[in-house]
Scaffold this active site. Structure first.
Site, PDB file in Angstrom:
ATOM      1  N   ASP A   3      53.163  77.762 125.306  1.00 30.56           N
ATOM      2  CA  ASP A   3      54.541  77.941 124.841  1.00 30.56           C
ATOM      3  C   ASP A   3      54.649  77.354 123.444  1.00 30.56           C
ATOM      4  OD1 ASP A   3      55.544  79.163 127.186  1.00 30.56           O
ATOM      5  OD2 ASP A   3      55.852  77.209 128.129  1.00 30.56           O
ATOM      6  N   ASP A  56      57.630  85.377 127.628  1.00 26.47           N
ATOM      7  CA  ASP A  56      58.863  84.970 128.304  1.00 26.47           C
ATOM      8  C   ASP A  56      60.071  85.714 127.736  1.00 26.47           C
ATOM      9  OD1 ASP A  56      57.349  83.083 129.721  1.00 26.47           O
ATOM     10  OD2 ASP A  56      57.785  81.494 128.273  1.00 26.47           O
TER      11      ASP A  56
END
Length: 165
Positions: A116, A134
């Site tokens: 991330d 995402d």
């Protein structure tokens, strides 16, 4: 929408996600934050769990459990893309979700965690870091909601269609 077009959209999402994650990994050290704006940082973070770090403290079994869910969901999505090819919005939504699921699946299988790097914040409150995969999943989910409230039906079930029983 043709299946190959839907798979092309998913592939673009997968490629953009993979390239962006590898770039961030090659540019930043783990935990390093680079301020971009007053509300956005780039940060290298690893998430062995699911959304919002759910199950991230588990002993490792979550890697394969979440991978199995992503693989099963991907197979189901490909079936749905084939079955509902007449519904362009649904196919775009599912394509985005498929690309995102495969992007995170790739990380989970090859690295054991998801990379991330997008960190949005307001004051001291930081939204959990996320990635392009995402983002594609969230946009796809929003499009699924939009598709569910529209009134279009498949061509064969339109009122007055000769295929109605």
């Amino acid at each position: 929408m043709k299946l190959h077009f839907s798979l092309a959209i998913a592939s673009i999402v997968l490629l953009a996600d993979w390239v962006s994650k590898r770039w961030v990994e090659s540019t930043l050290d783990y935990g390093q934050q680079v301020a971009v704006t007053d509300f956005f940082n780039l940060v290298l973070a690893y998430n062995p769990g699911a959304a919002f770090s759910f199950l991230s403290d588990a002993s490792g079994w979550q890697r394969w459990f979440l991978s199995a869910i992503a693989l099963a969901a991907s197979i189901l999505i490909i079936y749905l893309l084939y079955k509902h090819s007449y519904n362009k919005l649904l196919c775009i939504a599912l394509s985005l979700i498929l690309g995102g699921a495969l992007g995170n699946l790739w990380d989970r299988v090859t690295l054991g965690y998801v990379v991330d790097f997008l960190d949005f914040y307001l004051g001291d409150y930081h939204w959990p870091a996320f990635n392009i995969a995402d983002s594609a999943i969230v946009v796809g989910a929003c499009l699924l909601i939009l598709d569910s409230i529209k009134t279009d039906r498949p061509p064969s079930s339109q009122p007055g269609s000769s295929n109605n029983s």
